[in-house]
Design an enzyme around this catalytic site. Structure first.
Site: not given
Ligand code: DGL
Length: 302
Positions: A24-25, A56, A87-88, A166, A198, A200
């Protein structure tokens, strides 16, 4: 989600006892790891969180695609048997390229999330929240409509959620205030199901649930993906033969002072192996050939 190419990949070449690779990012993908560990307690996992280059979700598609290859190749060097793209944002932009070009199976988080929401909605009004890139891609709507064209999809980018998470603002007034601003439109549209698009977001699920109301069903795409991985390993005879407790190796490209505390909150567990890697150095060592290989793929994809 699994490419045709993947299904024909030679499973004999894949070591059953090799680890599952997840990236993931940042640390959002640990919400997926949590469910993987619950369901597959004997599978080793190698995780890469690209914390130095996070987020990301506000970057261009080209940059996300490039990062997706670099992150995947880091995991390939650890000899993983499959890659879970937790990571979506990568799922919505680059997964087709990873499926086509990597020589091991690649599993994303979007299709299991879309499948689950189609099964769960009763009034056929579904909300999707995600990063700006994920929402702009329209991939969730597309996948949902492929399954049921009558479902109304109301989507909303929530770009401030990732930095709040985060930062460790899990139960915080600031998060509540911002979430309310983002979610009002979904409430006004009377959604009965909401995809947390997402990885997160599950850690602020309680705040989101309180705002949208207890009757709205939440779909955690990470949880649905872990169920998919379990079935995929079993049906492709890729499960580990180990019966010992599994190992989780966590690599990040930057380690902030609060990292361990926040990561353990995501995992609901303590971490034993965390290593910071110098990702710039990794890329320098991969050399010009690797850059050319990615450039060729990106040129053909436009
Ligand atoms: N956790 C990541 C997702 O599922 C993205 C977070 C990010 O880096 O913006 O999209």
């Amino acid at each position: 989600m699994i490419s045709h190419n993947n299904s024909s990949k030679n499973n004999n070449l894949i070591q059953n006892n090799a680890a599952i690779g997840v990236f993931d990012s940042g640390i959002g993908g640990l919400t997926v790891v949590k469910h993987l560990r619950d369901l597959l307690p004997h599978e080793d996992i190698v995780y890469f969180g690209d914390t130095a280059r996070l987020p990301y979700g506000i970057k261009s598609e080209e940059v996300v695609k490039r990062f997706a290859f670099e992150d995947s190749h880091f995991l390939l060097e650890h000899g993983v048997k499959i890659i879970v793209v937790a990571c979506n944002t990568v799922g919505s932009t680059a997964i087709h390229l990873l499926e086509e070009h990597l020589n091991i199976p690649v599993i994303g988080v979007m299709q299991p999330g879309a499948d689950a929401c189609v099964k769960k909605t009763r009034n056929k009004k579904v909300g999707v929240i995600g990063t700006a890139t994920t929402i702009r891609s329209g991939k969730y709507s597309q996948k949902i409509h492929e399954l049921d064209s009558k479902i109304k999809v109301i989507d909303q980018a929530c770009p401030l959620f990732v930095p709040l998470v985060e930062e460790g603002f899990f139960e915080d007034e600031a998060t509540h205030f911002i979430a309310k601003r983002y979610l009002d439109k979904l409430i006004a549209n009377n959604i009965d199901t909401l995809i947390l698009g997402c990885t997160h977001y599950p850690v602020i699920k309680n705040i989101i649930q309180r705002i949208v109301g207890e009757d709205v069903v939440m779909v955690d795409s990470g949880e649905e993906t872990a169920k998919f991985v379990e079935k995929y390993l079993a049906s492709n005879n890729l499960g580990t033969s180990k019966s010992t407790k599994s190992e989780l190796k966590l690599y990040v490209s930057d380690l902030s002072h609060k990292f361990q505390e926040i990561a353990e909150h995501f995992l609901h567990n303590s971490l034993s192996h965390i290593e910071t890697i110098d990702f710039e150095q990794f890329l320098i060592e991969k050399g010009q050939d690797f850059r050319d290989y990615i450039n060729q793929i990106l040129i053909k994809d436009v």
